[in-house]
Design an enzyme around this catalytic site. Sequence first.
Site, short mmCIF file in Angstrom:
data_model
loop_
_atom_site.label_atom_id
_atom_site.label_comp_id
_atom_site.label_asym_id
_atom_site.label_seq_id
_atom_site.Cartn_x
_atom_site.Cartn_y
_atom_site.Cartn_z
N ASP A 29 0.69 -1.20 0.05
CA ASP A 29 -0.06 0.11 0.00
C ASP A 29 0.81 1.29 0.05
OD1 ASP A 29 -2.98 0.82 0.68
OD2 ASP A 29 -1.55 2.30 1.63
N ASN A 42 -2.70 13.04 -3.72
CA ASN A 42 -3.92 13.31 -4.70
C ASN A 42 -4.11 15.00 -4.23
OD1 ASN A 42 -3.84 11.42 -6.36
ND2 ASN A 42 -5.15 10.16 -5.20
N ASP A 65 -1.54 9.36 -10.40
CA ASP A 65 -1.47 8.57 -11.39
C ASP A 65 0.05 8.24 -11.86
OD1 ASP A 65 -4.22 8.48 -11.86
OD2 ASP A 65 -4.33 9.86 -13.60
N GLU A 86 -4.62 2.26 -4.38
CA GLU A 86 -3.06 2.10 -4.25
C GLU A 86 -2.62 0.98 -3.65
OE1 GLU A 86 -4.92 4.05 -0.51
OE2 GLU A 86 -5.33 4.10 -2.55
#
Length: 378
Positions: free
Chosen positions: A252, A260, A269, A296
């Site tokens: 993770d 983000n 991304d 993720e």
Amino acid sequence: MNYLVLSLQKEERKKLQLHLLNENYATWRMCGFAIAVFQVLMLIGNLCSDSVSRKVIYYRWHYILLIAATLVAELLLYVFKRQEQMVTQFYLVMWGYVLALFIWAIGITYVGFASNEDLSTFAYVTITTCAIVLIEPWRIILVLSISTACLGVILFSNPALEADFGTIIQMMSIFALAVVVSIIAYNRRLNRVRLEYEHMDDLEEIRELNVKLQNDAVMDALTGLYNRRYLTAHIDEPLNTGVYPSGLMMIDIDSFKRINDTCGHQMGDECLTLMGNLIRDIMDDHSGYAVRYGGEEFLLFFNRISEYKVIMTAQKLQSILGKTPMKREGHEFFLTVSIGYALAREGMSYTDLIGVADENLYQAKAHGRDMIWPRCSA
């Protein structure tokens, strides 16, 4: 070789040649069977004759030789046709048989004229039948021209033989018929093969499209890894625990939501793309597959891997991330990941293994992130 074959690439040309071979072989079997049966009937009629003259015996041997040549050619063509690498030998045998048939036809026609019997129709009908076996019309015209010329020289050079104008017209008519029949047969065969070949290409394109669609359905476009759908399709399969141990690593990205929110989804991304590239490189050294499990989160399934190698692989991933800066508007940062791993035990399912790895991932995050858990095995 015809214009269609010449216009194709090497591999495509080979496929089309094999299609033509199959078509020619089918035609050959039909013609060869007809010739053999007809000669057997002629031989039976000859054997039933009360006459034992030289002419009857000559005819008898002509029938026997043609039957034998047809059977031998049929056997050889069958053998060569089954071997895709023996296309040249196939056509050499076919041409050899046709040559033998022309010699036979000239011989039996000569005997017929010598005996004041007009057998040119019988002989050249056989040639006409065999002409369909050949591949290209220009070759048929060439061979029939040569054979007709040879027969003409034999007949007209012998004053004792009578070859009237009607016989000449008859021979030339049969010659023209042979050419017409061969052209029609060749064009039909070529068109049928072309349609089959184009249909084969359409099917191949459909198959390739289906494969692409199937791959797209189970692949994550951003990371290039398998997606959750692929995992779902395999989740009910038994674990590959025939050789212990097999393992799972759950990864993770730490603080991904903050990346983000502060750097934008485009940077998020880019982080996911980087993770996908690194994971694919790692899996190249192992037997197994990787899945993008969530936004993720990633799952790495390993076959026949020890706990030591799982830990070393996890540390390698952390080390590479620690040396790969992510840059955004003059600023840079480094990704960190939390990793939980689990080793398969007898009787475990995919769900059990994922559950253990997920619990260990939770512990890695709870103890500060950027960590591999269980720590006691490190």
